[in-house]
Design an enzyme around this catalytic site. Sequence first.
Site, PDB file in Angstrom:
ATOM      1  CE  LYS A 294      -4.178  -1.872   2.160  1.00 12.20           C
ATOM      2  NZ  LYS A 294      -5.153  -1.748   3.252  1.00 12.20           N
TER       3      LYS A 294
ATOM      4  CG  ASP B  63      -8.328   0.553   3.698  1.00 16.97           C
ATOM      5  OD1 ASP B  63      -9.139  -0.234   3.178  1.00 16.97           O
ATOM      6  OD2 ASP B  63      -7.093   0.345   3.715  1.00 16.97           O
TER       7      ASP B  63
ATOM      8  N   GLY C  49      -3.965   1.342  17.767  1.00 14.87           N
ATOM      9  CA  GLY C  49      -3.224   0.976  16.558  1.00 14.87           C
ATOM     10  C   GLY C  49      -2.730   2.203  15.823  1.00 14.87           C
TER      11      GLY C  49
ATOM     12  N   GLY D  30      -0.951   1.483  12.547  1.00 19.72           N
ATOM     13  CA  GLY D  30      -0.480   0.944  11.277  1.00 19.72           C
ATOM     14  C   GLY D  30      -1.242   1.586  10.120  1.00 19.72           C
TER      15      GLY D  30
ATOM     16  CB  ALA E 145      -6.063  -0.439   8.921  1.00 19.10           C
TER      17      ALA E 145
ATOM     18  CG  ASN F 168       0.751   1.455  17.771  1.00 16.95           C
ATOM     19  OD1 ASN F 168      -0.020   0.534  17.493  1.00 16.95           O
ATOM     20  ND2 ASN F 168       1.960   1.564  17.224  1.00 16.95           N
ATOM     21  NE  ARG F 169       3.576  -4.371  19.060  1.00 17.36           N
ATOM     22  CZ  ARG F 169       3.612  -5.446  18.301  1.00 17.36           C
ATOM     23  NH1 ARG F 169       3.477  -6.637  18.855  1.00 17.36           N
ATOM     24  NH2 ARG F 169       3.751  -5.353  16.986  1.00 17.36           N
ATOM     25  CB  THR F 170       5.558   0.893  18.280  1.00 20.85           C
ATOM     26  OG1 THR F 170       5.656  -0.522  18.157  1.00 20.85           O
ATOM     27  CG2 THR F 170       6.927   1.535  18.102  1.00 20.85           C
TER      28      THR F 170
HETATM   29  P1  NAP Z   1      -0.176  -2.898   9.943  1.00 15.30           P
HETATM   30  O1  NAP Z   1       0.082  -1.684   9.147  1.00 15.30           O
HETATM   31  O2  NAP Z   1       0.798  -4.022   9.928  1.00 15.30           O
HETATM   32  O3  NAP Z   1      -0.404  -2.415  11.488  1.00 15.30           O
HETATM   33  C1  NAP Z   1      -0.585  -3.361  12.519  1.00 15.30           C
HETATM   34  C2  NAP Z   1      -0.990  -2.636  13.810  1.00 15.30           C
HETATM   35  O4  NAP Z   1      -1.310  -3.643  14.792  1.00 15.30           O
HETATM   36  C3  NAP Z   1       0.113  -1.776  14.425  1.00 15.30           C
HETATM   37  O5  NAP Z   1      -0.477  -0.722  15.141  1.00 15.30           O
HETATM   38  C4  NAP Z   1       0.786  -2.778  15.365  1.00 15.30           C
HETATM   39  O6  NAP Z   1       1.488  -2.157  16.425  1.00 15.30           O
HETATM   40  C5  NAP Z   1      -0.426  -3.491  15.914  1.00 15.30           C
HETATM   41  N1  NAP Z   1      -0.125  -4.831  16.431  1.00 15.30           N
HETATM   42  C6  NAP Z   1       0.095  -5.958  15.697  1.00 15.30           C
HETATM   43  N2  NAP Z   1       0.307  -6.997  16.524  1.00 15.30           N
HETATM   44  C7  NAP Z   1       0.213  -6.522  17.795  1.00 15.30           C
HETATM   45  C8  NAP Z   1       0.332  -7.118  19.093  1.00 15.30           C
HETATM   46  N3  NAP Z   1       0.592  -8.416  19.230  1.00 15.30           N
HETATM   47  N4  NAP Z   1       0.168  -6.329  20.171  1.00 15.30           N
HETATM   48  C9  NAP Z   1      -0.100  -5.004  20.046  1.00 15.30           C
HETATM   49  N5  NAP Z   1      -0.217  -4.387  18.843  1.00 15.30           N
HETATM   50  C10 NAP Z   1      -0.064  -5.135  17.731  1.00 15.30           C
HETATM   51  O7  NAP Z   1      -1.579  -3.569   9.532  1.00 15.30           O
HETATM   52  P2  NAP Z   1      -2.900  -2.825   8.984  1.00 15.30           P
HETATM   53  O8  NAP Z   1      -2.877  -2.816   7.497  1.00 15.30           O
HETATM   54  O9  NAP Z   1      -3.058  -1.565   9.718  1.00 15.30           O
HETATM   55  O10 NAP Z   1      -4.026  -3.892   9.412  1.00 15.30           O
HETATM   56  C11 NAP Z   1      -4.398  -4.067  10.765  1.00 15.30           C
HETATM   57  C12 NAP Z   1      -5.589  -5.031  10.834  1.00 15.30           C
HETATM   58  O11 NAP Z   1      -6.703  -4.425  10.182  1.00 15.30           O
HETATM   59  C13 NAP Z   1      -5.385  -6.376  10.146  1.00 15.30           C
HETATM   60  O12 NAP Z   1      -5.999  -7.375  10.934  1.00 15.30           O
HETATM   61  C14 NAP Z   1      -6.145  -6.228   8.834  1.00 15.30           C
HETATM   62  O13 NAP Z   1      -6.649  -7.465   8.354  1.00 15.30           O
HETATM   63  C15 NAP Z   1      -7.290  -5.324   9.270  1.00 15.30           C
HETATM   64  N6  NAP Z   1      -7.855  -4.533   8.161  1.00 15.30           N
HETATM   65  C16 NAP Z   1      -9.191  -4.614   7.977  1.00 15.30           C
HETATM   66  C17 NAP Z   1      -9.766  -3.870   6.950  1.00 15.30           C
HETATM   67  C18 NAP Z   1     -11.249  -3.981   6.721  1.00 15.30           C
HETATM   68  O14 NAP Z   1     -11.708  -3.588   5.647  1.00 15.30           O
HETATM   69  N7  NAP Z   1     -12.014  -4.470   7.683  1.00 15.30           N
HETATM   70  C19 NAP Z   1      -8.980  -3.046   6.123  1.00 15.30           C
HETATM   71  C20 NAP Z   1      -7.603  -2.962   6.368  1.00 15.30           C
HETATM   72  C21 NAP Z   1      -7.042  -3.736   7.402  1.00 15.30           C
HETATM   73  P3  NAP Z   1       3.049  -1.734  16.248  1.00 15.30           P
HETATM   74  O15 NAP Z   1       3.038  -0.415  15.521  1.00 15.30           O
HETATM   75  O16 NAP Z   1       3.540  -1.634  17.654  1.00 15.30           O
HETATM   76  O17 NAP Z   1       3.702  -2.833  15.456  1.00 15.30           O
END
Ligand code: NAP
Length: 287
Positions: free
Chosen positions: A72, A108, A133, A135, A137, A157-159
């Site tokens: 992305k 999104d 969060g 990240g 999304a 956020n964790r970080t």
């Molecule tokens: P990403 O950019 O990889 O971000 C992941 C986020 O989750 C970060 O804030 C990360 O924290 C946190 N995280 C991951 N594992 C963790 C843990 N064990 N403990 C605490 N924090 C944790 O991913 P993303 O694209 O934002 O996607 C996040 C989620 O949203 C995914 O499950 C994805 O499938 C879902 N999503 C859904 C839609 C929808 O249409 N419903 C659309 C997009 C995404 P750090 O910064 O500390 O690593």
Amino acid sequence: MESINTSTKLVGLIGNPLGHSFSPVMQNRAFKKMGLNFLYIPIEVEEEGLGDVIRGIRRMNFAGFNVTIPYKIKVIEFMDDLDDLAKLIGAVNTAVITKGRIKGYNTDGEGFVRSLEESAAFHVKGSSVFVIGSGGAARAITMTLAARGAERLYICNRTGERAERLCQDINKGVRECAVAVSMEPGEMERILKDIDILVNATSIGMHPNAGELPLDMSLVQEGTVVCDIVYNPPRTEFLNQAAKKGCTTVNGLGMLAYQGAEAFALWTGIRAPVEEMVNALTDKTKA
Ligand code: NAP
């Protein structure tokens, strides 16, 4: 499939891996419902091939494409134009090709807001939202909430540094409304008493780690609208426990359907059949 011919407009989904994606089923059902000669295909590609794939797409009969993890951000370098919101978010999930030019969008955040409005009949303007969060999304969601007039955004956020950077980007790029919050329970408790919407925008609780929770549920207040953007499983443990506390809950399938509906409208110029798209997603989760 017998209707595929040289007039068929193609739409791709670029990412890696794509085996579990729900988008092809959802978009192809929507094209069929509206009687459009469009076909949505997954294009799984390694990073070194990304540029070649997009150069090929530009020369073919593509109306556009979606982009998912992990491209992305990377895909921005291949765009000719960028929508303002996508520029602020710093990520593209939808591209539209017009006369050989590729313009990047991010649907999104709009998908999340529309899902919240439709499923919980909740209006964002003037609301107070707590997002866990920071990240990709979370960036899309919070930037869109700020642009749509949310009064106050609390982000943790964790970080922690990522939450602080995101708040700075929102306050500078959209509106002065975002505050970074530490994950310290005392601080979270104080703020969670005074919010309208709580959002899990992390991957916590996603398959295969279903059952994990993004925060201590004793902090969640009855009456809060609780959203989880995780859609696999469709109802996470976070939502189950929030519902038991009397909260209104919104799951991630709605956001997935509405971000897809926004993309559908960009490619085709017509309103998407959202109900059909939700049904396609529901069928897929049962398959
Ligand atoms: P990403 O950019 O990889 O971000 C992941 C986020 O989750 C970060 O804030 C990360 O924290 C946190 N995280 C991951 N594992 C963790 C843990 N064990 N403990 C605490 N924090 C944790 O991913 P993303 O694209 O934002 O996607 C996040 C989620 O949203 C995914 O499950 C994805 O499938 C879902 N999503 C859904 C839609 C929808 O249409 N419903 C659309 C997009 C995404 P750090 O910064 O500390 O690593």
